[in-house]
Design an enzyme around this catalytic site. Structure first.
Site, PDB file in Angstrom:
ATOM      1  N   HIS A   1     -49.977  22.316  -4.826  1.00  0.00           N
ATOM      2  CA  HIS A   1     -50.799  21.274  -5.441  1.00  0.00           C
ATOM      3  C   HIS A   1     -51.716  21.970  -6.435  1.00  0.00           C
ATOM      4  O   HIS A   1     -51.855  23.189  -6.415  1.00  0.00           O
ATOM      5  CB  HIS A   1     -51.610  20.501  -4.383  1.00  0.00           C
ATOM      6  CG  HIS A   1     -52.589  21.350  -3.665  1.00  0.00           C
ATOM      7  ND1 HIS A   1     -52.231  22.206  -2.640  1.00  0.00           N
ATOM      8  CD2 HIS A   1     -53.929  21.501  -3.831  1.00  0.00           C
ATOM      9  CE1 HIS A   1     -53.307  22.847  -2.203  1.00  0.00           C
ATOM     10  NE2 HIS A   1     -54.349  22.449  -2.908  1.00  0.00           N
TER      11      HIS A   1
ATOM     12  N   HIS B   1     -55.341  22.277  -9.106  1.00  0.00           N
ATOM     13  CA  HIS B   1     -56.772  22.069  -9.295  1.00  0.00           C
ATOM     14  C   HIS B   1     -57.133  22.374 -10.742  1.00  0.00           C
ATOM     15  O   HIS B   1     -56.495  23.198 -11.389  1.00  0.00           O
ATOM     16  CB  HIS B   1     -57.602  23.013  -8.406  1.00  0.00           C
ATOM     17  CG  HIS B   1     -57.432  22.792  -6.955  1.00  0.00           C
ATOM     18  ND1 HIS B   1     -58.028  21.752  -6.282  1.00  0.00           N
ATOM     19  CD2 HIS B   1     -56.736  23.485  -6.024  1.00  0.00           C
ATOM     20  CE1 HIS B   1     -57.714  21.806  -5.012  1.00  0.00           C
ATOM     21  NE2 HIS B   1     -56.921  22.859  -4.822  1.00  0.00           N
TER      22      HIS B   1
ATOM     23  N   ASP C   1     -54.213  30.672 -15.751  1.00  0.00           N
ATOM     24  CA  ASP C   1     -54.226  29.341 -16.339  1.00  0.00           C
ATOM     25  C   ASP C   1     -52.812  28.777 -16.461  1.00  0.00           C
ATOM     26  O   ASP C   1     -51.911  29.427 -17.006  1.00  0.00           O
ATOM     27  CB  ASP C   1     -54.889  29.370 -17.717  1.00  0.00           C
ATOM     28  CG  ASP C   1     -55.156  27.978 -18.274  1.00  0.00           C
ATOM     29  OD1 ASP C   1     -55.372  27.041 -17.476  1.00  0.00           O
ATOM     30  OD2 ASP C   1     -55.157  27.835 -19.507  1.00  0.00           O
ATOM     31  N   HIS C   2     -52.630  27.579 -15.940  1.00  0.00           N
ATOM     32  CA  HIS C   2     -51.341  26.881 -15.929  1.00  0.00           C
ATOM     33  C   HIS C   2     -50.251  27.697 -15.238  1.00  0.00           C
ATOM     34  O   HIS C   2     -49.103  27.727 -15.671  1.00  0.00           O
ATOM     35  CB  HIS C   2     -50.929  26.460 -17.343  1.00  0.00           C
ATOM     36  CG  HIS C   2     -51.751  25.320 -17.849  1.00  0.00           C
ATOM     37  ND1 HIS C   2     -52.989  25.497 -18.435  1.00  0.00           N
ATOM     38  CD2 HIS C   2     -51.543  23.993 -17.815  1.00  0.00           C
ATOM     39  CE1 HIS C   2     -53.492  24.321 -18.755  1.00  0.00           C
ATOM     40  NE2 HIS C   2     -52.631  23.377 -18.385  1.00  0.00           N
TER      41      HIS C   2
ATOM     42  N   GLU D   1     -63.517  25.013  -6.940  1.00  0.00           N
ATOM     43  CA  GLU D   1     -62.141  24.552  -6.755  1.00  0.00           C
ATOM     44  C   GLU D   1     -62.049  23.041  -6.967  1.00  0.00           C
ATOM     45  O   GLU D   1     -61.082  22.536  -7.527  1.00  0.00           O
ATOM     46  CB  GLU D   1     -61.653  24.907  -5.350  1.00  0.00           C
ATOM     47  CG  GLU D   1     -60.211  24.546  -5.105  1.00  0.00           C
ATOM     48  CD  GLU D   1     -59.764  24.951  -3.730  1.00  0.00           C
ATOM     49  OE1 GLU D   1     -58.842  25.792  -3.645  1.00  0.00           O
ATOM     50  OE2 GLU D   1     -60.315  24.430  -2.744  1.00  0.00           O
TER      51      GLU D   1
ATOM     52  N   CYS E   1     -52.575  20.817   2.013  1.00  0.00           N
ATOM     53  CA  CYS E   1     -52.594  21.985   1.132  1.00  0.00           C
ATOM     54  C   CYS E   1     -51.437  22.942   1.429  1.00  0.00           C
ATOM     55  O   CYS E   1     -51.217  23.891   0.682  1.00  0.00           O
ATOM     56  CB  CYS E   1     -53.926  22.716   1.250  1.00  0.00           C
ATOM     57  SG  CYS E   1     -55.317  21.723   0.679  1.00  0.00           S
TER      58      CYS E   1
ATOM     59  N   HIS F   1     -51.394  25.996  -6.337  1.00  0.00           N
ATOM     60  CA  HIS F   1     -51.282  26.960  -5.254  1.00  0.00           C
ATOM     61  C   HIS F   1     -50.811  26.253  -3.992  1.00  0.00           C
ATOM     62  O   HIS F   1     -50.824  25.029  -3.907  1.00  0.00           O
ATOM     63  CB  HIS F   1     -52.594  27.711  -5.008  1.00  0.00           C
ATOM     64  CG  HIS F   1     -53.708  26.874  -4.463  1.00  0.00           C
ATOM     65  ND1 HIS F   1     -54.803  27.416  -3.844  1.00  0.00           N
ATOM     66  CD2 HIS F   1     -53.908  25.539  -4.427  1.00  0.00           C
ATOM     67  CE1 HIS F   1     -55.628  26.454  -3.463  1.00  0.00           C
ATOM     68  NE2 HIS F   1     -55.106  25.303  -3.817  1.00  0.00           N
TER      69      HIS F   1
END
Length: 143
Positions: A39, A41, A79-80, A124, A33, A14
């Site tokens: 970047h 997580h 996801d991904h 996170e 960020c 994100h």
């Protein structure tokens, strides 16, 4: 009252950026960020339901059903993925942990039987966790 929690993990990227702020303000507030490429997580999502165990099954809710709902409503979407660009229902949302947990609640609430969803918690990082138990959504977090 019993609280039953299902924990899942997913990985996503994100970028924290608000169209209501100047470029200078975005970098001052979001620092690294705000990186233009984003970047990532490795998130941990905890979904909790509450209720009394059914006398026939001994369960508040079948964990298989919890897994299915959580995956269909949230995990399969995020996801991904890059949360800013790949998830239509996160469009115009600044994907902070705080806003994500609200948006995840909204999705999950549609999938669970009414009144059963108690809490959504999003880790996170190892040190940063957001928790939401429903209620009024604040428009301030919209991009």
């Amino acid at each position: 009252m019993v609280y039953l929690t299902r924990r899942v993990t997913f990985s996503a990227a994100h970028r924290l950026w608000s169209k209501h702020l100047t470029e200078e303000e975005n970098y001052r507030i979001y620092d690294k960020c705000a990186n233009p490429n984003g970047h990532g997580h490795n998130y941990i999502l905890e979904v909790t339901v509450s209720g009394n165990p059914d006398p026939t099954t001994g369960m508040v809710m079948n964990l298989t059903d919890m897994k299915k709902i959580t995956n269909e409503q949230v995990v399969d979407w995020v996801d991904h993925k890059h949360l800013n660009y790949d998830v239509p229902w996160l469009e115009d949302v600044i994907p902070t942990a705080e806003m994500l947990v609200i948006m995840f609640w909204e999705r999950l609430e549609r999938g669970f039987p009414p009144g059963l969803l108690y809490e959504v918690k999003l880790h996170e990082t190892e040190n940063n966790v957001a928790t939401y138990r429903g209620g009024e959504q604040k428009e301030a977090g919209r991009a």
